[in-house]
Write a protein that holds these residues in place. Structure first.
Motif, PDB file in Angstrom:
ATOM      1  N   HIS A 138      70.788   8.145 -34.136  1.00  0.00           N
ATOM      2  CA  HIS A 138      71.683   7.285 -34.914  1.00  0.00           C
ATOM      3  C   HIS A 138      72.333   6.345 -33.900  1.00  0.00           C
ATOM      4  O   HIS A 138      73.153   6.772 -33.078  1.00  0.00           O
ATOM      5  CB  HIS A 138      72.742   8.097 -35.652  1.00  0.00           C
ATOM      6  N   ALA A 139      71.970   5.077 -33.944  1.00  0.00           N
ATOM      7  CA  ALA A 139      72.284   4.169 -32.847  1.00  0.00           C
ATOM      8  C   ALA A 139      73.754   3.846 -32.704  1.00  0.00           C
ATOM      9  O   ALA A 139      74.174   3.315 -31.669  1.00  0.00           O
ATOM     10  CB  ALA A 139      71.484   2.874 -33.027  1.00  0.00           C
ATOM     11  N   ASP A 140      74.561   4.164 -33.719  1.00  0.00           N
ATOM     12  CA  ASP A 140      75.996   3.905 -33.610  1.00  0.00           C
ATOM     13  C   ASP A 140      76.757   5.122 -33.097  1.00  0.00           C
ATOM     14  O   ASP A 140      77.985   5.119 -33.082  1.00  0.00           O
ATOM     15  CB  ASP A 140      76.570   3.451 -34.954  1.00  0.00           C
ATOM     16  N   GLU A 141      76.042   6.151 -32.670  1.00  0.00           N
ATOM     17  CA  GLU A 141      76.661   7.355 -32.111  1.00  0.00           C
ATOM     18  C   GLU A 141      76.472   7.309 -30.594  1.00  0.00           C
ATOM     19  O   GLU A 141      75.474   7.759 -30.050  1.00  0.00           O
ATOM     20  CB  GLU A 141      76.054   8.598 -32.757  1.00  0.00           C
ATOM     21  N   ILE A 142      77.465   6.750 -29.924  1.00  0.00           N
ATOM     22  CA  ILE A 142      77.315   6.250 -28.557  1.00  0.00           C
ATOM     23  C   ILE A 142      77.606   7.301 -27.486  1.00  0.00           C
ATOM     24  O   ILE A 142      77.066   7.240 -26.385  1.00  0.00           O
ATOM     25  CB  ILE A 142      78.252   5.030 -28.328  1.00  0.00           C
ATOM     26  N   ALA A 143      78.475   8.266 -27.771  1.00  0.00           N
ATOM     27  CA  ALA A 143      78.992   9.149 -26.727  1.00  0.00           C
ATOM     28  C   ALA A 143      77.896   9.801 -25.893  1.00  0.00           C
ATOM     29  O   ALA A 143      77.986   9.876 -24.662  1.00  0.00           O
ATOM     30  CB  ALA A 143      79.893  10.222 -27.347  1.00  0.00           C
ATOM     31  N   GLY A 144      76.844  10.276 -26.548  1.00  0.00           N
ATOM     32  CA  GLY A 144      75.776  10.966 -25.830  1.00  0.00           C
ATOM     33  C   GLY A 144      75.021  10.075 -24.866  1.00  0.00           C
ATOM     34  O   GLY A 144      74.447  10.568 -23.878  1.00  0.00           O
ATOM     35  N   MET A 145      74.999   8.769 -25.132  1.00  0.00           N
ATOM     36  CA  MET A 145      74.312   7.849 -24.226  1.00  0.00           C
ATOM     37  C   MET A 145      74.971   7.859 -22.852  1.00  0.00           C
ATOM     38  O   MET A 145      74.290   7.895 -21.820  1.00  0.00           O
ATOM     39  CB  MET A 145      74.314   6.437 -24.812  1.00  0.00           C
ATOM     40  N   LEU A 146      76.297   7.826 -22.823  1.00  0.00           N
ATOM     41  CA  LEU A 146      77.022   7.851 -21.549  1.00  0.00           C
ATOM     42  C   LEU A 146      76.887   9.220 -20.888  1.00  0.00           C
ATOM     43  O   LEU A 146      76.745   9.308 -19.658  1.00  0.00           O
ATOM     44  CB  LEU A 146      78.487   7.500 -21.786  1.00  0.00           C
ATOM     45  N   VAL A 147      76.903  10.289 -21.680  1.00  0.00           N
ATOM     46  CA  VAL A 147      76.744  11.637 -21.127  1.00  0.00           C
ATOM     47  C   VAL A 147      75.408  11.754 -20.398  1.00  0.00           C
ATOM     48  O   VAL A 147      75.339  12.237 -19.256  1.00  0.00           O
ATOM     49  CB  VAL A 147      76.846  12.692 -22.240  1.00  0.00           C
ATOM     50  N   LEU A 148      74.326  11.322 -21.037  1.00  0.00           N
ATOM     51  CA  LEU A 148      73.011  11.438 -20.406  1.00  0.00           C
ATOM     52  C   LEU A 148      72.867  10.486 -19.226  1.00  0.00           C
ATOM     53  O   LEU A 148      72.172  10.804 -18.254  1.00  0.00           O
ATOM     54  CB  LEU A 148      71.908  11.194 -21.441  1.00  0.00           C
TER      55      LEU A 148
ATOM     56  N   ASP B   9      69.471  17.307 -29.022  1.00  0.00           N
ATOM     57  CA  ASP B   9      69.625  15.999 -29.639  1.00  0.00           C
ATOM     58  C   ASP B   9      71.123  15.710 -29.742  1.00  0.00           C
ATOM     59  O   ASP B   9      71.847  16.424 -30.451  1.00  0.00           O
ATOM     60  CB  ASP B   9      68.976  16.020 -31.028  1.00  0.00           C
ATOM     61  N   LEU B  10      71.604  14.684 -29.052  1.00  0.00           N
ATOM     62  CA  LEU B  10      73.038  14.406 -28.960  1.00  0.00           C
ATOM     63  C   LEU B  10      73.459  13.400 -30.019  1.00  0.00           C
ATOM     64  O   LEU B  10      72.900  12.294 -30.097  1.00  0.00           O
ATOM     65  CB  LEU B  10      73.390  13.876 -27.567  1.00  0.00           C
ATOM     66  N   HIS B  11      74.435  13.782 -30.832  1.00  0.00           N
ATOM     67  CA  HIS B  11      74.970  12.951 -31.908  1.00  0.00           C
ATOM     68  C   HIS B  11      76.493  12.926 -31.817  1.00  0.00           C
ATOM     69  O   HIS B  11      77.095  13.605 -30.977  1.00  0.00           O
ATOM     70  CB  HIS B  11      74.563  13.514 -33.277  1.00  0.00           C
ATOM     71  N   THR B  12      77.137  12.169 -32.710  1.00  0.00           N
ATOM     72  CA  THR B  12      78.576  12.272 -32.925  1.00  0.00           C
ATOM     73  C   THR B  12      78.848  12.150 -34.417  1.00  0.00           C
ATOM     74  O   THR B  12      78.043  11.599 -35.161  1.00  0.00           O
ATOM     75  CB  THR B  12      79.381  11.175 -32.181  1.00  0.00           C
ATOM     76  N   ASP B  13      79.999  12.654 -34.829  1.00  0.00           N
ATOM     77  CA  ASP B  13      80.421  12.576 -36.228  1.00  0.00           C
ATOM     78  C   ASP B  13      81.367  11.384 -36.382  1.00  0.00           C
ATOM     79  O   ASP B  13      81.510  10.575 -35.465  1.00  0.00           O
ATOM     80  CB  ASP B  13      81.084  13.892 -36.646  1.00  0.00           C
ATOM     81  N   ASP B  14      82.014  11.257 -37.523  1.00  0.00           N
ATOM     82  CA  ASP B  14      83.013  10.195 -37.730  1.00  0.00           C
ATOM     83  C   ASP B  14      84.206  10.417 -36.792  1.00  0.00           C
ATOM     84  O   ASP B  14      84.382   9.743 -35.795  1.00  0.00           O
ATOM     85  CB  ASP B  14      83.465  10.181 -39.190  1.00  0.00           C
TER      86      ASP B  14
ATOM     87  N   LEU C 284      73.791  18.525 -30.812  1.00  0.00           N
ATOM     88  CA  LEU C 284      75.137  18.576 -30.260  1.00  0.00           C
ATOM     89  C   LEU C 284      75.946  17.432 -30.842  1.00  0.00           C
ATOM     90  O   LEU C 284      75.604  16.262 -30.647  1.00  0.00           O
ATOM     91  CB  LEU C 284      75.107  18.451 -28.724  1.00  0.00           C
ATOM     92  N   GLU C 285      76.990  17.754 -31.569  1.00  0.00           N
ATOM     93  CA  GLU C 285      77.879  16.736 -32.129  1.00  0.00           C
ATOM     94  C   GLU C 285      79.063  16.560 -31.176  1.00  0.00           C
ATOM     95  O   GLU C 285      79.940  17.426 -31.091  1.00  0.00           O
ATOM     96  CB  GLU C 285      78.353  17.130 -33.524  1.00  0.00           C
ATOM     97  N   LEU C 286      79.063  15.455 -30.452  1.00  0.00           N
ATOM     98  CA  LEU C 286      80.041  15.220 -29.383  1.00  0.00           C
ATOM     99  C   LEU C 286      81.264  14.482 -29.934  1.00  0.00           C
ATOM    100  O   LEU C 286      81.457  13.288 -29.684  1.00  0.00           O
ATOM    101  CB  LEU C 286      79.397  14.442 -28.238  1.00  0.00           C
ATOM    102  N   ARG C 287      82.059  15.219 -30.725  1.00  0.00           N
ATOM    103  CA  ARG C 287      83.316  14.696 -31.276  1.00  0.00           C
ATOM    104  C   ARG C 287      83.029  13.543 -32.248  1.00  0.00           C
ATOM    105  O   ARG C 287      82.119  13.647 -33.043  1.00  0.00           O
ATOM    106  CB  ARG C 287      84.263  14.263 -30.144  1.00  0.00           C
ATOM    107  N   GLY C 288      83.863  12.464 -32.169  1.00  0.00           N
ATOM    108  CA  GLY C 288      83.743  11.357 -33.107  1.00  0.00           C
ATOM    109  C   GLY C 288      83.195  10.104 -32.453  1.00  0.00           C
ATOM    110  O   GLY C 288      83.086  10.009 -31.226  1.00  0.00           O
TER     111      GLY C 288
END
Length: 338
Positions: free
Chosen positions: A40-50, A137-142, A203-207
């Motif tokens: 989901h391209a608007d779930e950014i947090a995991g991009m910086l983590v990786l 698979d790294l995601h984030t919620d609202d 992994l849902e990395l917060r919001g």
């Protein structure tokens, strides 16, 4: 030096765009690991983590401390990352077709010749991850507490992963049916009965707004420590000591908006709420006190997720709570059907 295993797909205009992917190889045999963020391209947090984790993996590889291989796809979705409308990225759904980017991977993977660019992208991403023994698979919620989303076959083994990421909650699921990436990757493992030496999780990395150096450093360190604990990296790190609550997916309680309006939360993420206790209200017509509706908890539990915007449409999910019994709204399938 990491091997470049990037691949190309076509965007909506038929032009090639690249999915950046790198593989870190160890000198000895070991598990194959696949890590990705931004399906989901608007779930950014995991991009910086990786991005940060790759720097640690590069050092481990250069020092000969890496066992097996680790493939990293820090920004997995070039189709969604360019979908801006009026200054806001719309990265959950493909703008041209309306398809949720994390649905239908199973059908796309089985196609002899994909007919759309989304199907082509999904098939190639599955092919890249299919040889893995471990897939995260790294995601984030609202707006959310950090939590693990994991199939029952990998629990309680997944507790160590949740603890390493300081996740307060693990949601245990059995049946999906909508072809998410995680579901598609583990389908042959479940069919062949080979889950015992493997692991997959979301992994849902917060919001979505929780993108910071502090969180990213913490999460990258957690992933690195977990990889060490699994014997994938030779580095002696103490296992994390963190309490993780496991909740059946059917026990999660989702509250939807009974009317549109201004959304006002009265409880914070992580708060314990008793059954019947008010936690939010929606003001449909500012200036008219009679248009206000109060929302109450369906059962006792913790507030795990909240709707990010403060103007909500009727039928949208306001919040999710943990619960101790089956939700009366539960009808099977995924936690978020859309």
């Amino acid at each position: 030096m990491a091997q470049d295993v990037s691949f190309e797909v076509r965007n909506n205009n038929g032009e090639p765009v690249q999915v950046g992917a790198w593989r870190f190889e160890g000198g000895r045999g070991g598990p194959k690991v696949h890590l990705q963020a931004g399906v989901h391209a608007d779930e950014i947090a995991g991009m910086l983590v990786l991005h940060l984790l790759m720097q640690r993996l590069e050092v481990a590889e250069s020092q000969g401390r890496l066992n097996g291989s680790v493939t990293v796809v820090p920004q997995a979705n070039p189709l969604g990352i360019g979908q801006f409308r009026q200054g806001r990225i719309l990265g959950r759904f493909h703008d041209a077709s309306g398809q949720n980017f994390n649905r239908g991977f199973d059908r796309s993977a089985a196609m002899p010749r994909p007919s759309t660019n989304v199907q082509e992208w999904q098939q190639k991403l599955v092919q890249l991850a299919a040889p893995a023994d471990v897939m995260l698979d790294l995601h984030t919620d609202d707006e959310a507490l950090p939590y693990l989303y994991v199939h029952r076959s990998f629990w309680p083994r997944g507790r160590e992963l949740a603890a390493a990421l300081r996740m307060d909650l693990a949601i245990i699921w059995d049946d999906g049916g909508d072809g998410s990436f995680e579901e598609t990757i583990i389908a042959p493992w479940l069919r062949d009965g080979t889950t015992g030496q493997r692991l997959a999780a979301t992994l849902e990395l917060r919001g979505q707004g929780d993108v910071s150096d502090r969180f990213a450093e913490q999460d990258a360190q957690g992933l690195y420590a977990w990889l060490c604990g699994q014997g994938i990296i030779d580095d002696a790190l103490a296992p994390a000591d963190w309490a993780v609550e496991a909740v059946e997916m059917g026990h999660m309680e989702t509250i939807v908006a009974p009317q549109p309006g201004v959304l006002i939360f009265e409880k914070e993420l992580g708060d314990q709420v008793e059954q019947g206790q008010r936690f939010a209200r929606i003001l449909r017509r500012p200036g008219d006190p009679s248009s206000e509706v109060v929302l109450y908890a369906e059962q006792t539990g913790r507030l795990v997720t909240r709707y990010r915007d403060r103007l909500i449409a009727r039928g949208m999910g306001v919040a999710k709570f943990t619960g101790s019994r089956l939700s009366r709204h539960w009808s099977g399938g995924l936690l978020d059907p859309n």
